[in-house]
Design a protein around this motif. Structure first.
Motif, PDB file in Angstrom:
ATOM      1  N   ASP A 124      66.626  89.742  90.558  1.00 17.20           N
ATOM      2  CA  ASP A 124      67.515  89.834  91.909  1.00 17.20           C
ATOM      3  C   ASP A 124      68.290  90.918  91.741  1.00 17.20           C
ATOM      4  OD1 ASP A 124      68.961  90.029  93.883  1.00 17.20           O
ATOM      5  OD2 ASP A 124      70.168  87.935  93.271  1.00 17.20           O
ATOM      6  N   SER A 125      68.124  92.148  92.536  1.00 19.24           N
ATOM      7  CA  SER A 125      68.551  93.660  92.416  1.00 19.24           C
ATOM      8  C   SER A 125      69.481  94.389  93.517  1.00 19.24           C
ATOM      9  CB  SER A 125      67.083  94.680  92.478  1.00 19.24           C
ATOM     10  OG  SER A 125      66.957  94.339  93.307  1.00 19.24           O
ATOM     11  N   THR A 126      69.634  92.884  93.864  1.00 16.14           N
ATOM     12  CA  THR A 126      70.651  92.733  95.523  1.00 16.14           C
ATOM     13  C   THR A 126      72.133  92.328  95.130  1.00 16.14           C
ATOM     14  OG1 THR A 126      69.456  90.918  96.182  1.00 16.14           O
ATOM     15  CG2 THR A 126      68.656  92.920  97.373  1.00 16.14           C
ATOM     16  N   VAL A 127      72.190  92.172  93.570  1.00 20.21           N
ATOM     17  CA  VAL A 127      73.661  91.713  92.784  1.00 20.21           C
ATOM     18  C   VAL A 127      74.938  93.148  93.360  1.00 20.21           C
ATOM     19  CG1 VAL A 127      73.396  89.480  91.912  1.00 20.21           C
ATOM     20  CG2 VAL A 127      73.081  92.119  91.241  1.00 20.21           C
ATOM     21  N   SER A 133      71.188  93.992  87.857  1.00 24.83           N
ATOM     22  CA  SER A 133      69.858  93.357  88.084  1.00 24.83           C
ATOM     23  C   SER A 133      70.270  92.114  87.205  1.00 24.83           C
ATOM     24  CB  SER A 133      68.853  93.717  88.877  1.00 24.83           C
ATOM     25  OG  SER A 133      68.632  93.950  86.858  1.00 24.83           O
ATOM     26  N   VAL A 134      69.712  90.659  88.290  1.00 22.73           N
ATOM     27  CA  VAL A 134      69.667  88.959  87.228  1.00 22.73           C
ATOM     28  C   VAL A 134      68.247  89.360  87.019  1.00 22.73           C
ATOM     29  CG1 VAL A 134      70.224  87.022  87.227  1.00 22.73           C
ATOM     30  CG2 VAL A 134      72.201  88.765  88.249  1.00 22.73           C
ATOM     31  N   TYR A 161      72.427  77.575  98.966  1.00 20.58           N
ATOM     32  CA  TYR A 161      71.562  78.042  98.498  1.00 20.58           C
ATOM     33  C   TYR A 161      70.966  78.910  99.793  1.00 20.58           C
ATOM     34  CZ  TYR A 161      73.167  75.119  94.250  1.00 20.58           C
ATOM     35  OH  TYR A 161      73.682  75.147  92.859  1.00 20.58           O
ATOM     36  N   VAL A 162      70.559  80.283  99.366  1.00 25.56           N
ATOM     37  CA  VAL A 162      69.864  81.220 100.255  1.00 25.56           C
ATOM     38  C   VAL A 162      68.358  81.351  99.764  1.00 25.56           C
ATOM     39  CG1 VAL A 162      69.789  83.134 102.209  1.00 25.56           C
ATOM     40  CG2 VAL A 162      71.993  81.753 101.631  1.00 25.56           C
ATOM     41  N   GLN A 163      66.924  81.463 100.402  1.00 24.89           N
ATOM     42  CA  GLN A 163      66.341  81.693  99.463  1.00 24.89           C
ATOM     43  C   GLN A 163      65.858  84.005  99.444  1.00 24.89           C
ATOM     44  OE1 GLN A 163      62.726  80.038 100.858  1.00 24.89           O
ATOM     45  NE2 GLN A 163      61.057  81.993 100.502  1.00 24.89           N
ATOM     46  N   ILE A 164      65.975  83.843  98.519  1.00 24.15           N
ATOM     47  CA  ILE A 164      66.044  85.719  98.183  1.00 24.15           C
ATOM     48  C   ILE A 164      64.643  85.484  98.448  1.00 24.15           C
ATOM     49  CG2 ILE A 164      68.075  84.961  97.082  1.00 24.15           C
ATOM     50  CD1 ILE A 164      66.928  85.491  94.648  1.00 24.15           C
TER      51      ILE A 164
END
Length: 434
Positions: free
Chosen positions: A398-401, A355-356, A383-386
């Protein structure tokens, strides 16, 4: 007297009636049907140079419903002779009786001859008959046939001991008269012929083909020849044969055991191994692996490895579950140690969650109600909104890395009128592997 004569004539009539009765075929018996022919009819041997001879086959065909017995065959005509098997010969219904007729002209010009076959058959008694075919041949002064081999020599190259290879040899008549081949033979260890059965006649411009096989049993160099005898102007022809043989080699796999270490489930790891041939060339025909977690890459079969050289093989480990996984590589080849085998092992590991954590300085503008976080895999976007909802604090996770990837982030501020600021400065996050 009248009584005597009456008795005498009555007795004569009785004998006559008995003779007529027994001479007539019994009712219900099939009548014999005799149909015997000659082919070809007529037989034309064609142009033959004076001083040479050409042979052709004539055949008696029995199309009758009974067997016939051939007891005599004659051939007449200047230059014509016959070569007939030992007689008598019985020819069954539907069968044939072949014999050779040769023409050796004594002078220029056409010669007409004939061949007569005498035979008999039996139903209630023996019957005799004959068939005659006309023979034609023309003596010429043209040059005799010339026998030209194609190719002039055969080199089989290198053939592995215990195996064989075959090539086609042609004998071409490049002269202006027919020629007859009387004998063809091969000499030399490992060489043999198939597909030719002399005597045989070749017309001008025509050819006869047969197979030559090289079957070495041991290593080394081989030589031999094909000898052809005929009535051509070059009556003796020799065709050189050559070849070499090597003993089967051995195939080694280096390293013989491959350890891929830990590999994350769902990803792959590659390692290379060397395949070496020693003692002789080796041809690999098949590669097998007993575990689907392992595979072979970059191998095109069949693969021939010359003696003293090596080739590279790539092994791939793609675990689909965690834990230690073992497999075996098996290579089928012409090597004496076929199949050559190698061992493989690896450990499938569960992907480490990554995660980041992002933090930024809160906006000092008035009326700010939250923030949007954007991500890209390329520096500078797009860029894409997360985030799915406004972030009300100046932090996000961000835990989708994905392990081994690099990401770039920017943040915007949003006020109570839903107005969004420009992108903040960009930050970079490199995700470790695994």
């Amino acid at each position: 007297m009248r009584s005597y004569c009456f008795s005498r004539y009555a007795l004569f009539g009785l004998v006559l009636c008995l003779l007529v009765f027994f001479a007539w075929p019994p009712l219900g018996l099939a009548q014999t049907s005799i149909t015997v022919g000659m082919s070809p009819a007529p037989l034309n041997i064609g142009n033959v140079s004076v001083g040479t001879n050409v042979s052709a086959t004539e055949q008696v065909n029995n199309r009758s419903n009974v067997a016939i017995v051939i007891f005599a065959v004659s051939v007449v005509g200047t230059g014509f002779t016959g070569k007939v098997p030992t007689l008598p010969v019985t020819v069954s219904p539907g069968g044939g009786f072949p014999y050779l007729i040769s023409f050796a002209p004594q002078a220029v010009g056409q010669v007409i001859g004939r061949s007569t076959v005498r035979f008999k058959w039996r139903d209630t008694s023996w019957h005799w008959s004959s068939r005659t075919v006309t023979l034609y041949g023309t003596g010429t002064t043209g040059s005799a046939g010339v026998l030209s081999p194609n190719p002039n020599s055969i080199n089989f190259g290198s053939v592995q001991a215990g195996s064989s290879t075959t090539v086609t040899q042609a004998l071409v008549n490049t002269g202006t008269a027919a020629l007859t081949i009387s004998q063809v033979s091969a000499s030399g260890t490992g060489f043999s012929l198939t597909g030719i059965n002399p005597p045989m006649t070749i017309s001008p411009g025509q050819s006869a083909s047969f197979s030559v096989r090289f079957s070495p049993l041991t290593g080394g160099s081989y030589s031999g020849s094909i000898a052809v005898a005929s009535n051509a102007s070059n009556s003796s022809v020799s065709i050189p044969l050559s070849g070499s043989s090597s003993l089967p080699g051995q195939l080694s796999i280096t390293p013989s055991s491959v350890n891929f270490g830990s590999v994350v489930v769902g990803s792959s790891q590659k390692q290379s191994v060397a395949l070496a041939a020693t003692g002789g060339a080796v041809t690999v025909s098949a590669a097998g692996i007993n575990n689907p977690a392992f595979s072979v890459s970059g191998l095109s079969l069949p693969l021939t490895i010359p003696a003293g050289t090596s080739s590279t093989l790539t092994l791939v480990f793609s675990p689909q579950s965690s834990g230690t996984i073992n497999g075996n590589l098996s290579l089928t080849s012409t090597a004496t140690n076929s199949p050559a085998t190698g061992a493989m092992t690896g450990v499938g590991t569960t992907p480490t969650p990554h995660s980041v954590t992002l933090t930024w300085a809160p906006s000092t503008s008035t009326g700010i109600i939250g923030y949007n976080v954007y991500r890209s895999g390329v520096s500078g976007g797009p860029y894409v909104q997360i985030n799915t909802a406004l972030k009300t604090t100046a932090t996000d996770v961000d835990s989708t890395v994905v392990a081994g990837q690099t990401y770039f982030y920017v943040v915007t501020a949003v006020n109570s009128n839903s107005q969004e600021s420009t992108f903040s400065n960009q930050v970079k996050a490199v995700i470790p592997y695994p």
